[in-house]
Design an enzyme around this catalytic site. Structure first.
Site, mmCIF file in Angstrom:
data_model
loop_
_atom_site.group_PDB
_atom_site.id
_atom_site.type_symbol
_atom_site.label_atom_id
_atom_site.label_comp_id
_atom_site.label_asym_id
_atom_site.label_seq_id
_atom_site.Cartn_x
_atom_site.Cartn_y
_atom_site.Cartn_z
ATOM 1 N N HIS A 43 6.185 -0.545 -1.070
ATOM 2 C CA HIS A 43 7.241 -0.151 -0.133
ATOM 3 C C HIS A 43 8.582 -0.382 -0.820
ATOM 4 O O HIS A 43 9.238 -1.407 -0.616
ATOM 5 C CB HIS A 43 7.141 -0.976 1.152
ATOM 6 C CG HIS A 43 8.038 -0.496 2.248
ATOM 7 N ND1 HIS A 43 7.719 -0.621 3.580
ATOM 8 C CD2 HIS A 43 9.261 0.113 2.227
ATOM 9 C CE1 HIS A 43 8.709 -0.132 4.326
ATOM 10 N NE2 HIS A 43 9.642 0.315 3.515
ATOM 11 N N GLU A 70 5.012 3.557 0.989
ATOM 12 C CA GLU A 70 5.654 3.453 2.295
ATOM 13 C C GLU A 70 7.163 3.515 2.137
ATOM 14 O O GLU A 70 7.708 3.094 1.111
ATOM 15 C CB GLU A 70 5.309 2.109 2.951
ATOM 16 C CG GLU A 70 3.852 1.881 3.233
ATOM 17 C CD GLU A 70 3.614 0.542 3.896
ATOM 18 O OE1 GLU A 70 2.511 0.358 4.447
ATOM 19 O OE2 GLU A 70 4.510 -0.322 3.858
ATOM 20 N N HIS A 195 0.809 -4.917 9.171
ATOM 21 C CA HIS A 195 1.898 -5.849 9.445
ATOM 22 C C HIS A 195 1.349 -7.124 10.085
ATOM 23 O O HIS A 195 0.864 -7.111 11.212
ATOM 24 C CB HIS A 195 3.004 -5.271 10.328
ATOM 25 C CG HIS A 195 4.309 -5.994 10.144
ATOM 26 N ND1 HIS A 195 5.229 -5.646 9.173
ATOM 27 C CD2 HIS A 195 4.833 -7.072 10.754
ATOM 28 C CE1 HIS A 195 6.268 -6.459 9.225
ATOM 29 N NE2 HIS A 195 6.049 -7.344 10.166
#
Length: 243
Positions: A43, A70, A195
């Site tokens: 990410h 991401e 997450h």
């Protein structure tokens, strides 16, 4: 079996703390694959405080498993993704200064933006997933925008799972995840999740959302590896995902 994609941002954070190349992010990513992970997630953020854009380019030719990138679809991010062509791009509505992702897309409000971005990604043969809160009302718009999958934002689940040890009623929130996943499946969308998933809460999530295709886990997995070792930790997580 649900696939485990390991987010290596925290490895890059550790490297960047000293300004050298220890640990070597590229080698660690290859070792993670060798230790049994099904994919690698990165990410990159605009300030490159962990994964750098150069890391993303350098990882692509080395990886043998699925590569998932991401991020927020800024022009710089989109240019990189279109050049690298990962297997999957997960769109996240992060502002530039976000410490970590903390909410999913409002797919109704941003449907036109998402449709344009997703169309561009899919024209390059890239599977697209949208980071989504567990809200049934958002699923149809995710489908209409052209996404292939949704990634359920599991931060609230992880928090409520911990509370449920002494207050079981808190886990009623989980119905939102089950209903959102059911709606997505009925519309032909794949289900990812990520997450704050960890060794304590992952098994419950997997058992109650059997259509789960993939989880992306970084922070907790890397923290556990300090105690258990990276290879062993990856296997511990994979066991939680067995059918």
């Amino acid at each position: 079996m649900t696939k485990l994609s390991v987010n290596i941002n925290k490895i890059a954070t550790l490297r960047n703390a000293r300004g050298g190349n220890l640990p070597d992010v590229l080698k660690v990513a290859q070792d993670i694959e060798r230790f049994g992970a099904d994919g690698i997630t990165v990410h990159p953020r605009p300030d490159e405080r962990h994964i750098r854009y150069s890391d993303v380019y350098n990882l692509k030719p080395l990886l043998k498993t699925e590569f998932n990138i991401e991020g927020y679809p800024s022009r710089a991010f989109m240019k990189m993704v279109m050049e690298v062509k990962p297997h999957q791009c997960t769109l996240v509505p992060d502002p530039p200064d976000a410490i970590t992702s903390n909410t999913g897309w409002d797919t109704i409000t941003y449907q036109d933006q998402l449709r344009d971005v997703i169309g561009e990604l899919k024209s390059a043969g890239i599977r697209v997933s949208i980071f989504l809160n567990p809200e049934v009302r958002l699923v149809e718009a995710a489908k209409s925008s052209g996404a292939d999958r949704i990634e359920l934002y599991t931060g609230p689940y992880a928090e409520e799972y911990t509370k449920a040890r002494t207050q079981p009623q808190n886990l009623a929130l989980f119905n939102d995840y089950k209903n959102t996943a059911k709606e997505a499946t009925s519309l032909g969308l794949g289900i990812n999740a990520g997450h704050d998933l960890n060794l304590e809460n992952l098994r419950f999530f997997k058992l109650h959302i059997p259509q789960l295709a993939e989880v992306s886990i970084g922070h907790a997995l890397i923290a556990d590896a300090l105690y258990y070792g990276l290879e062993n930790t990856i296997q511990l997580y994979k066991r939680q995902l067995q059918d």
